[in-house]
Scaffold this active site. Structure first.
Site, PDB file in Angstrom:
ATOM      1  N   CYS A 134      -3.676  13.311  13.204  1.00 41.04           N
ATOM      2  CA  CYS A 134      -4.436  12.078  13.059  1.00 41.04           C
ATOM      3  C   CYS A 134      -4.290  11.287  14.346  1.00 41.04           C
ATOM      4  O   CYS A 134      -3.677  11.762  15.304  1.00 41.04           O
ATOM      5  CB  CYS A 134      -3.963  11.278  11.852  1.00 41.04           C
ATOM      6  SG  CYS A 134      -2.345  10.581  12.076  1.00 41.04           S
ATOM      7  N   LYS A 151       0.838  -1.215   0.000  1.00 41.53           N
ATOM      8  CA  LYS A 151       0.000   0.000   0.000  1.00 41.53           C
ATOM      9  C   LYS A 151       0.868   1.258   0.000  1.00 41.53           C
ATOM     10  O   LYS A 151       0.640   2.172  -0.785  1.00 41.53           O
ATOM     11  CB  LYS A 151      -0.893   0.000   1.246  1.00 41.53           C
ATOM     12  CG  LYS A 151      -1.580   1.324   1.497  1.00 41.53           C
ATOM     13  CD  LYS A 151      -2.444   1.295   2.730  1.00 41.53           C
ATOM     14  CE  LYS A 151      -1.736   1.614   4.016  1.00 41.53           C
ATOM     15  NZ  LYS A 151      -1.471   3.040   4.254  1.00 41.53           N
ATOM     16  N   ASN A 152       1.864   1.306   0.893  1.00 44.97           N
ATOM     17  CA  ASN A 152       2.638   2.543   1.032  1.00 44.97           C
ATOM     18  C   ASN A 152       3.592   2.785  -0.131  1.00 44.97           C
ATOM     19  O   ASN A 152       4.142   3.874  -0.263  1.00 44.97           O
ATOM     20  CB  ASN A 152       3.398   2.557   2.359  1.00 44.97           C
ATOM     21  CG  ASN A 152       2.469   2.828   3.533  1.00 44.97           C
ATOM     22  OD1 ASN A 152       1.278   3.107   3.334  1.00 44.97           O
ATOM     23  ND2 ASN A 152       2.995   2.744   4.740  1.00 44.97           N
ATOM     24  N   ARG A 161      -8.450  -0.407   5.015  1.00 41.97           N
ATOM     25  CA  ARG A 161      -7.549   0.554   4.374  1.00 41.97           C
ATOM     26  C   ARG A 161      -6.243  -0.120   3.967  1.00 41.97           C
ATOM     27  O   ARG A 161      -5.626   0.274   2.988  1.00 41.97           O
ATOM     28  CB  ARG A 161      -7.206   1.701   5.346  1.00 41.97           C
ATOM     29  CG  ARG A 161      -8.329   2.677   5.589  1.00 41.97           C
ATOM     30  CD  ARG A 161      -7.821   3.806   6.459  1.00 41.97           C
ATOM     31  NE  ARG A 161      -6.485   4.181   6.014  1.00 41.97           N
ATOM     32  CZ  ARG A 161      -5.486   4.549   6.810  1.00 41.97           C
ATOM     33  NH1 ARG A 161      -5.664   4.620   8.111  1.00 41.97           N
ATOM     34  NH2 ARG A 161      -4.312   4.866   6.326  1.00 41.97           N
ATOM     35  N   ARG A 183      -4.461  10.914   4.426  1.00 37.14           N
ATOM     36  CA  ARG A 183      -3.358  11.876   4.493  1.00 37.14           C
ATOM     37  C   ARG A 183      -2.441  11.807   3.287  1.00 37.14           C
ATOM     38  O   ARG A 183      -1.922  12.816   2.827  1.00 37.14           O
ATOM     39  CB  ARG A 183      -2.496  11.590   5.720  1.00 37.14           C
ATOM     40  CG  ARG A 183      -3.133  11.807   7.038  1.00 37.14           C
ATOM     41  CD  ARG A 183      -2.113  11.506   8.113  1.00 37.14           C
ATOM     42  NE  ARG A 183      -0.865  12.219   7.857  1.00 37.14           N
ATOM     43  CZ  ARG A 183      -0.669  13.496   8.110  1.00 37.14           C
ATOM     44  NH1 ARG A 183      -1.627  14.216   8.649  1.00 37.14           N
ATOM     45  NH2 ARG A 183       0.476  14.075   7.830  1.00 37.14           N
ATOM     46  N   ILE A 207       8.958   7.423  16.501  1.00 32.66           N
ATOM     47  CA  ILE A 207       8.560   8.122  15.258  1.00 32.66           C
ATOM     48  C   ILE A 207       7.319   8.987  15.487  1.00 32.66           C
ATOM     49  O   ILE A 207       7.269  10.135  15.065  1.00 32.66           O
ATOM     50  CB  ILE A 207       8.271   7.111  14.111  1.00 32.66           C
ATOM     51  CG1 ILE A 207       9.435   6.133  13.944  1.00 32.66           C
ATOM     52  CG2 ILE A 207       7.943   7.856  12.807  1.00 32.66           C
ATOM     53  CD1 ILE A 207      10.696   6.684  13.345  1.00 32.66           C
ATOM     54  N   ASP A 242       5.761  20.520   7.475  1.00 31.73           N
ATOM     55  CA  ASP A 242       6.768  21.587   7.362  1.00 31.73           C
ATOM     56  C   ASP A 242       8.001  21.174   6.553  1.00 31.73           C
ATOM     57  O   ASP A 242       8.564  21.981   5.809  1.00 31.73           O
ATOM     58  CB  ASP A 242       7.180  22.059   8.772  1.00 31.73           C
ATOM     59  CG  ASP A 242       7.644  20.909   9.670  1.00 31.73           C
ATOM     60  OD1 ASP A 242       7.065  19.812   9.569  1.00 31.73           O
ATOM     61  OD2 ASP A 242       8.576  21.103  10.462  1.00 31.73           O
ATOM     62  N   ARG A 245       1.666  15.126  12.943  1.00 28.94           N
ATOM     63  CA  ARG A 245       2.063  14.887  11.551  1.00 28.94           C
ATOM     64  C   ARG A 245       2.012  16.137  10.665  1.00 28.94           C
ATOM     65  O   ARG A 245       1.238  16.215   9.712  1.00 28.94           O
ATOM     66  CB  ARG A 245       1.221  13.764  10.955  1.00 28.94           C
ATOM     67  CG  ARG A 245       1.381  12.474  11.728  1.00 28.94           C
ATOM     68  CD  ARG A 245       0.609  11.344  11.158  1.00 28.94           C
ATOM     69  NE  ARG A 245       1.295  10.685  10.045  1.00 28.94           N
ATOM     70  CZ  ARG A 245       0.824   9.583   9.469  1.00 28.94           C
ATOM     71  NH1 ARG A 245      -0.296   9.060   9.858  1.00 28.94           N
ATOM     72  NH2 ARG A 245       1.491   9.024   8.483  1.00 28.94           N
ATOM     73  N   PRO A 246       2.871  17.101  10.951  1.00 25.76           N
ATOM     74  CA  PRO A 246       2.899  18.313  10.130  1.00 25.76           C
ATOM     75  C   PRO A 246       3.531  18.066   8.751  1.00 25.76           C
ATOM     76  O   PRO A 246       4.028  16.978   8.480  1.00 25.76           O
ATOM     77  CB  PRO A 246       3.780  19.257  10.952  1.00 25.76           C
ATOM     78  CG  PRO A 246       4.637  18.369  11.787  1.00 25.76           C
ATOM     79  CD  PRO A 246       3.863  17.103  12.016  1.00 25.76           C
ATOM     80  N   ASP A 283       5.275   0.976  11.848  1.00 28.27           N
ATOM     81  CA  ASP A 283       4.036   0.334  11.389  1.00 28.27           C
ATOM     82  C   ASP A 283       3.922  -1.133  11.829  1.00 28.27           C
ATOM     83  O   ASP A 283       2.911  -1.779  11.552  1.00 28.27           O
ATOM     84  CB  ASP A 283       3.915   0.436   9.861  1.00 28.27           C
ATOM     85  CG  ASP A 283       3.562   1.844   9.413  1.00 28.27           C
ATOM     86  OD1 ASP A 283       3.245   2.688  10.271  1.00 28.27           O
ATOM     87  OD2 ASP A 283       3.598   2.112   8.191  1.00 28.27           O
TER      88      ASP A 283
HETATM   89  C1  UD1 Z   1       4.767   7.144   6.178  1.00 28.38           C
HETATM   90  C2  UD1 Z   1       3.846   5.968   6.093  1.00 28.38           C
HETATM   91  C3  UD1 Z   1       3.393   5.526   7.479  1.00 28.38           C
HETATM   92  C4  UD1 Z   1       4.615   5.282   8.373  1.00 28.38           C
HETATM   93  C5  UD1 Z   1       5.555   6.469   8.362  1.00 28.38           C
HETATM   94  C6  UD1 Z   1       6.858   6.228   9.103  1.00 28.38           C
HETATM   95  C7  UD1 Z   1       2.706   6.169   3.968  1.00 28.38           C
HETATM   96  C8  UD1 Z   1       1.460   6.483   3.238  1.00 28.38           C
HETATM   97  N1  UD1 Z   1       2.684   6.322   5.297  1.00 28.38           N
HETATM   98  O1  UD1 Z   1       4.015   8.218   6.754  1.00 28.38           O
HETATM   99  O2  UD1 Z   1       2.610   4.357   7.357  1.00 28.38           O
HETATM  100  O3  UD1 Z   1       4.190   5.053   9.696  1.00 28.38           O
HETATM  101  O4  UD1 Z   1       5.894   6.823   7.000  1.00 28.38           O
HETATM  102  O5  UD1 Z   1       7.520   5.132   8.574  1.00 28.38           O
HETATM  103  O6  UD1 Z   1       3.682   5.724   3.398  1.00 28.38           O
HETATM  104  N2  UD1 Z   1       7.254  14.956  10.179  1.00 28.38           N
HETATM  105  C9  UD1 Z   1       7.388  16.294  10.446  1.00 28.38           C
HETATM  106  N3  UD1 Z   1       7.264  17.183   9.412  1.00 28.38           N
HETATM  107  C10 UD1 Z   1       7.030  16.795   8.130  1.00 28.38           C
HETATM  108  C11 UD1 Z   1       6.906  15.403   7.860  1.00 28.38           C
HETATM  109  C12 UD1 Z   1       7.030  14.510   8.911  1.00 28.38           C
HETATM  110  O7  UD1 Z   1       7.592  16.694  11.598  1.00 28.38           O
HETATM  111  O8  UD1 Z   1       6.938  17.643   7.234  1.00 28.38           O
HETATM  112  C13 UD1 Z   1       7.354  13.983  11.294  1.00 28.38           C
HETATM  113  C14 UD1 Z   1       6.070  13.188  11.500  1.00 28.38           C
HETATM  114  O9  UD1 Z   1       5.150  13.885  12.290  1.00 28.38           O
HETATM  115  C15 UD1 Z   1       6.603  11.936  12.165  1.00 28.38           C
HETATM  116  C16 UD1 Z   1       7.966  11.731  11.497  1.00 28.38           C
HETATM  117  O10 UD1 Z   1       8.310  12.996  10.934  1.00 28.38           O
HETATM  118  O11 UD1 Z   1       6.783  12.141  13.529  1.00 28.38           O
HETATM  119  C17 UD1 Z   1       7.982  10.681  10.396  1.00 28.38           C
HETATM  120  O12 UD1 Z   1       6.928  10.943   9.488  1.00 28.38           O
HETATM  121  P1  UD1 Z   1       6.961  10.522   7.968  1.00 28.38           P
HETATM  122  O13 UD1 Z   1       8.120   9.622   7.707  1.00 28.38           O
HETATM  123  O14 UD1 Z   1       6.843  11.755   7.139  1.00 28.38           O
HETATM  124  O15 UD1 Z   1       5.607   9.697   7.861  1.00 28.38           O
HETATM  125  P2  UD1 Z   1       4.568   9.700   6.683  1.00 28.38           P
HETATM  126  O16 UD1 Z   1       5.282   9.858   5.373  1.00 28.38           O
HETATM  127  O17 UD1 Z   1       3.444  10.606   6.989  1.00 28.38           O
END
Ligand code: UD1
Length: 432
Positions: free
Chosen positions: A124, A22-23, A407, A100, A336, A132, A129-130, A314
């Site tokens: 969520c 899926k991811n 999902r 998301r 994470i 930025d 999960r920002p 995950d």
């Molecule tokens: C993806 C996966 C999710 C998995 C996660 C971590 C998909 C669709 N989802 O989520 O299943 O749990 O990777 O392996 O593939 N963060 C920030 N700012 C940002 C982006 C991220 O602070 O702009 C933080 C997040 O809040 C979190 C951490 O970075 O604490 C890791 O997030 P991220 O790797 O971006 O997760 P996703 O891509 O949302």
């Protein structure tokens, strides 16, 4: 709402075919927005998240065709995507709210059309999960970003500019989004501190097949030489390591034996090591993984989530469930996401012994028995952890809010029933 009913106590034995990831599929679908030619994706899982992403792309003007297929001995979907010309550059609130990962349209639309309006995803169930990191990187590439009325308004004059970006934190989503933006940018982009998850490698391989020039795949430094145009391609989605890891736990928790066909050991090194350290036999064949816990006495082991190749967040909930009936104590540390122990209160209702410390860690002390209960979870992986606990609990467990499972787990009841689980889906309008 549908529910899953499980009568625990069966030892699971047999074969499970692992679906496409899926991811990996979600960003691959969005990569199709980068070209006016057709992108065909095979080994796609039939999941509600995929349907949600498809609905978003249709709304943007993508023509999608769906075929039933048979890949690596199991039923799968093939989809073809063609965005000859986008008819909208807006990802509305209703789509982003449901999923998301809708944010993956931002990089491609900005790169191809110089404009995108994306509803800003909120928090969520597992944390804030920002976005930025995504937005700062796009600004560094010349995009102007404004937040207005809950939307990210992004635009750029001409093409995005290649840039040297050092990500301040490891983010899967930001790495994928910026990778998709960089392939059509002017000049070279270097991404440092990039996430190394296998799903990113899968995306980079599709992009290269479309004519992109990406080097360093699988490492923390990606070098991208921007090109003016990309073309069509056909690509097979990698196997879902999280689904495979989840069923590996199903074998271990029931002290059974399951062959996970198409599972890729190299994407699961840490979780497999934890299983081995707990006393489970793990055998790797060329095309599968055999998880054998028959007659094993499992011992609890500490786990700590980290970016790949560390232990995946995950799989945290599923492995926490596995520690519930293992011998001794295990410390589970989540690094994470800040709020990812929502499954714990539900597991306590089934007789588990867990102490959560702050937001980051939980001590699990093994108990002899769990007992079935009515439970529900607030996210996908936590829901699977409840199914796992139900598989070993005495009596009946009913897992509510099944839409979370739909999902991310394709044909869940069918796969578990095929290895001997006593599990069924109770439709909303049926009995009780
Ligand atoms: C993806 C996966 C999710 C998995 C996660 C971590 C998909 C669709 N989802 O989520 O299943 O749990 O990777 O392996 O593939 N963060 C920030 N700012 C940002 C982006 C991220 O602070 O702009 C933080 C997040 O809040 C979190 C951490 O970075 O604490 C890791 O997030 P991220 O790797 O971006 O997760 P996703 O891509 O949302």
């Amino acid at each position: 709402m549908d529910r899953i009913k499980i009568r625990g106590g069966k030892v699971l034995e047999g074969k499970i075919y692992v679906s496409g990831a899926k991811n990996a599929a979600l960003p691959l679908i969005c990569a199709s927005l980068l070209t006016d030619e057709t992108i065909t994706l095979t080994n796609m899982p039939a999941l509600s998240d995929i349907r949600a992403m498809n609905a978003l792309l249709e709304q943007l003007g993508t023509q999608i065709d769906e075929f039933d297929d048979f890949v690596d001995n199991h039923a799968a979907k093939t989809y073809s995507y063609r965005t000859k010309e986008a008819t909208s550059l807006v990802a509305p609130y209703d789509y982003v709210r449901k999923m998301r990962a809708s944010y993956y349209v931002l990089g491609p639309l900005l790169a191809r059309y110089g404009k995108c309006e994306l509803s800003l995803p909120g928090g969520c169930a597992i944390g804030a999960r920002p976005m930025d990191i995504h937005l700062a990187a796009l600004e560094q590439m010349g995009a102007k970003i404004e937040i207005k009325n809950g939307y990210i308004l992004a635009n750029v004059d001409g093409r995005l500019k290649g840039s040297h970006i050092i990500f301040p934190g490891v983010s899967v989503g930001a790495t994928c989004n910026i990778l998709m933006a960089a392939v059509l940018a002017e000049g070279e982009t270097v991404l440092e501190n990039a996430a190394k998850e296998p799903e990113i490698g899968d995306l980079a391989n599709l992009l290269n097949a479309m004519g992109a020039k990406i080097e360093g795949i699988g490492t923390a430094v990606l070098r991208i030489e921007g090109v003016e145009k990309l073309h069509g391609a056909k690509h097979k989605v990698i196997a879902d390591r999280i689904e495979a890891g989840s069923y590996a736990v199903a074998a271990a928790i029931t002290r059974g034996k399951i062959e996970l066909v198409n599972a890729q050991a190299k994407t699961l090194r840490r979780p497999l090591q934890v299983l081995k350290d707990m006393g489970v036999n793990v055998e790797e064949t060329e095309t599968s993984l055999i998880i054998d816990a028959k007659g094993c006495e499992l011992v609890g082991k500490d786990i700590m989530t980290e970016p790949f190749p560390g232990f995946p967040t995950d799989l945290q909930a599923q492995f926490l469930a596995l520690m519930l009936t293992a011998k001794g104590a295990a410390m589970v540390t989540e690094t994470i996401f800040e709020n990812r122990f929502m499954h714990v209160p539900e597991l306590l209702r089934m007789g588990a012994n867990i102490n959560v410390h702050g937001h980051a860690s939980a001590i699990v002390r093994g108990v002899k028995n769990l007992s079935g209960a009515q439970v529900m979870a607030t996210d996908l992986r936590a829901s699977f952890a409840l199914v796992l606990a139900g598989l070993v609990a005495e009596g009946e467990t009913v897992v509510n809010r099944v839409y979370h499972l739909d999902r991310g787990y394709e044909r869940l009841e069918e796969k578990l029933r095929s290895v001997g689980a006593d599990i069924e889906r109770v439709k909303d309008n049926e009995e009780e």
